[in-house]
Design a protein around this motif. Structure first.
Motif, short mmCIF file in Angstrom:
data_model
loop_
_atom_site.label_atom_id
_atom_site.label_comp_id
_atom_site.label_asym_id
_atom_site.label_seq_id
_atom_site.Cartn_x
_atom_site.Cartn_y
_atom_site.Cartn_z
N CYS A 1 0.85 -1.19 0.00
CA CYS A 1 0.00 0.00 0.00
C CYS A 1 0.89 1.24 0.00
O CYS A 1 1.79 1.37 0.83
CB CYS A 1 -0.90 -0.02 1.23
N GLU B 1 0.09 4.11 0.81
CA GLU B 1 -0.26 5.01 1.90
C GLU B 1 0.37 4.57 3.22
O GLU B 1 1.07 5.33 3.86
CB GLU B 1 -1.79 5.10 2.01
N CYS B 2 0.11 3.33 3.62
CA CYS B 2 0.56 2.88 4.94
C CYS B 2 1.68 1.85 4.87
O CYS B 2 2.30 1.53 5.88
CB CYS B 2 -0.62 2.33 5.74
N CYS C 1 -6.95 1.59 3.85
CA CYS C 1 -6.71 2.97 3.39
C CYS C 1 -7.77 3.38 2.37
O CYS C 1 -8.23 4.51 2.38
CB CYS C 1 -5.33 3.08 2.77
N CYS D 1 -4.27 -0.54 0.27
CA CYS D 1 -4.90 -1.65 0.95
C CYS D 1 -6.36 -1.28 1.20
O CYS D 1 -6.75 -0.11 1.07
CB CYS D 1 -4.18 -1.97 2.26
#
Ligand SMILES: [Zn+2]
Length: 136
Positions: A98, A100-101, A122, A119
């Motif tokens: 992911c 983002e995270c 997110c 994911c």
């Protein structure tokens, strides 16, 4: 001696090979769809030029069809770009994470959307915020 610009692909094995082949398949499908929609859009344009559509009703339906083809083409272009980015990320060893995270995106999700970059966690957070890429 000039070096070829063609990128030398690493040899993928096992799971990566599967992911790579899945992405290449997805890429081929999208490219085929784009070709079809581009041809359809061109067809409608040519009909316009030949004056095939003379009735207002036909013209407006042709216009909206043309718009639809172009919209599909744009969307498919976005997906194609995401697939190509995913291939790049696979080469870099970042695929399936992911953006983002940094969590691993489940294989099940990648099977359905090989170009996924978020994911589920997110993605649903973005959805709640009203920010949502419908292609992911
Ligand atoms: Zn995430």
């Amino acid at each position: 001696m000039t070096k070829s610009n063609k990128r030398v692909l690493p040899v993928f094995e096992g799971k990566q090979k599967e992911q790579y082949e899945r992405l290449m398949r997805a890429r081929e499908i999208v490219m085929g769809q784009m070709e079809q929609h581009a041809a359809d859009a061109l067809d409608i344009e040519n009909n316009d030029k030949r004056g095939v559509t003379t009735h207002m009703a036909d013209m407006s339906s042709d216009n909206s069809r043309h718009e639809m083809e172009l919209r599909l083409l744009t969307e498919e272009g976005n997906v194609l770009q995401m697939i190509e980015e995913a291939i790049e990320r696979l080469i870099d060893g970042e695929y399936g994470r992911c953006i983002e995270c940094g969590d691993q995106i489940p294989d099940k999700r990648l099977e359905i959307r090989p170009h996924a970059i978020y994911c589920v966690k997110c993605k649903s957070r973005f959805e709640k915020m009203g920010y949502f890429s419908k292609h992911d």
